[in-house]
Design a protein around this motif. Structure first.
Motif, mmCIF file in Angstrom:
data_model
loop_
_atom_site.group_PDB
_atom_site.id
_atom_site.type_symbol
_atom_site.label_atom_id
_atom_site.label_comp_id
_atom_site.label_asym_id
_atom_site.label_seq_id
_atom_site.Cartn_x
_atom_site.Cartn_y
_atom_site.Cartn_z
ATOM 1 N N GLU A 139 0.835 -1.206 0.000
ATOM 2 C CA GLU A 139 0.000 0.000 0.000
ATOM 3 C C GLU A 139 0.871 1.258 0.000
ATOM 4 O O GLU A 139 0.576 2.230 -0.707
ATOM 5 N N GLU A 140 1.953 1.237 0.792
ATOM 6 C CA GLU A 140 2.860 2.385 0.843
ATOM 7 C C GLU A 140 3.495 2.635 -0.522
ATOM 8 O O GLU A 140 3.581 3.773 -0.990
ATOM 9 N N ALA A 147 1.314 9.256 -5.953
ATOM 10 C CA ALA A 147 1.721 10.652 -5.735
ATOM 11 C C ALA A 147 2.635 11.127 -6.861
ATOM 12 O O ALA A 147 2.479 12.245 -7.378
ATOM 13 N N LYS A 148 3.593 10.277 -7.258
ATOM 14 C CA LYS A 148 4.498 10.632 -8.354
ATOM 15 C C LYS A 148 3.730 10.826 -9.650
ATOM 16 O O LYS A 148 4.011 11.753 -10.424
ATOM 17 N N GLU A 151 1.841 14.127 -9.571
ATOM 18 C CA GLU A 151 2.785 15.231 -9.719
ATOM 19 C C GLU A 151 3.225 15.374 -11.179
ATOM 20 O O GLU A 151 3.294 16.481 -11.717
ATOM 21 N N ARG A 152 3.478 14.244 -11.833
ATOM 22 C CA ARG A 152 3.890 14.258 -13.230
ATOM 23 C C ARG A 152 2.783 14.826 -14.114
ATOM 24 O O ARG A 152 3.028 15.654 -14.998
ATOM 25 N N GLU A 153 1.532 14.378 -13.873
ATOM 26 C CA GLU A 153 0.406 14.861 -14.668
ATOM 27 C C GLU A 153 0.209 16.363 -14.482
ATOM 28 O O GLU A 153 -0.065 17.089 -15.443
ATOM 29 N N LYS A 154 0.382 16.809 -13.239
ATOM 30 C CA LYS A 154 0.218 18.232 -12.935
ATOM 31 C C LYS A 154 1.276 19.068 -13.679
ATOM 32 O O LYS A 154 0.961 20.084 -14.297
#
Length: 194
Positions: A139-140, A147-148, A151-154
């Protein structure tokens, strides 16, 4: 191309004389003839050029070094095994020895000291514990990957928007300077604040 016969004064590579220093092509004369330097055409033929470096000499320093290292390691391992075996033999008789002179073979055999026996319940608890731990790490990992990805899409969306602004043109085909100046101002303020 035919090679002219050797003149009376010379002996070719197969003629009864010594071949000392003649090498693969039979001396300087044949080498010059092969290269074509005697007739004014100083270039190699296509076949001679193609075969010039393609011969395998069998000499590869890297391979030789690797083989030496392999044999050296094998030798060291053999020495280690022999010394280990000799050490085990010198320690004395094995621990689990049977007493043949007595009639109770099964009772007198030294038994190895077993570790604490595991019950079915403790095994089940251990399995559940490992499974929960593995699930938690999974899960971690997934959270980090998510999250990565976000961030990449953003950053990609921001870059795409900036690119669209930078490539906007006026009716006459000139670039719109408003967005370019804004971008320069933002970068200048960003670098000065750092």
């Amino acid at each position: 191309m035919k090679r002219p016969p050797p003149s009376a004064g010379e002996e070719g590579p197969a003629g009864g004389g010594s071949n000392k220093g003649k090498g693969r092509w039979g001396g300087r004369r044949r080498n010059e003839q092969r290269l074509g330097s005697g007739r004014g055409g100083g270039a190699l033929s296509l076949a001679a050029f193609a075969n010039a470096k393609s011969r395998n000499t069998g000499y590869n320093p890297a391979l030789i070094k690797k083989q030496k290292e392999f044999y050296r390691n094998a030798k060291l391992i053999g020495k280690y095994k022999r010394s280990k075996k000799q050490q085990d033999d010198s320690n004395g008789p094995p621990q689990y020895q049977t007493h043949e002179n007595e009639g109770h073979d099964a009772e007198n055999v030294a038994k190895p000291h077993n570790k604490k026996k595991r019950t079915g319940q403790s095994l089940k608890e251990e399995y559940e514990k490992k499974r929960a731990e593995a699930e938690k790490t999974k899960e971690e990992r997934e959270a980090i990957i998510q999250a990565k990805r976000e961030e990449r899409e953003k950053s990609e969306a921001k870059r795409k928007e900036l690119r669209e602004k930078m490539f906007k043109k006026t009716r006459s085909g000139q670039p719109v300077m408003k967005y370019r100046i804004e971008h320069l101002l933002e970068t200048a303020l960003g670098s000065s604040s750092k």
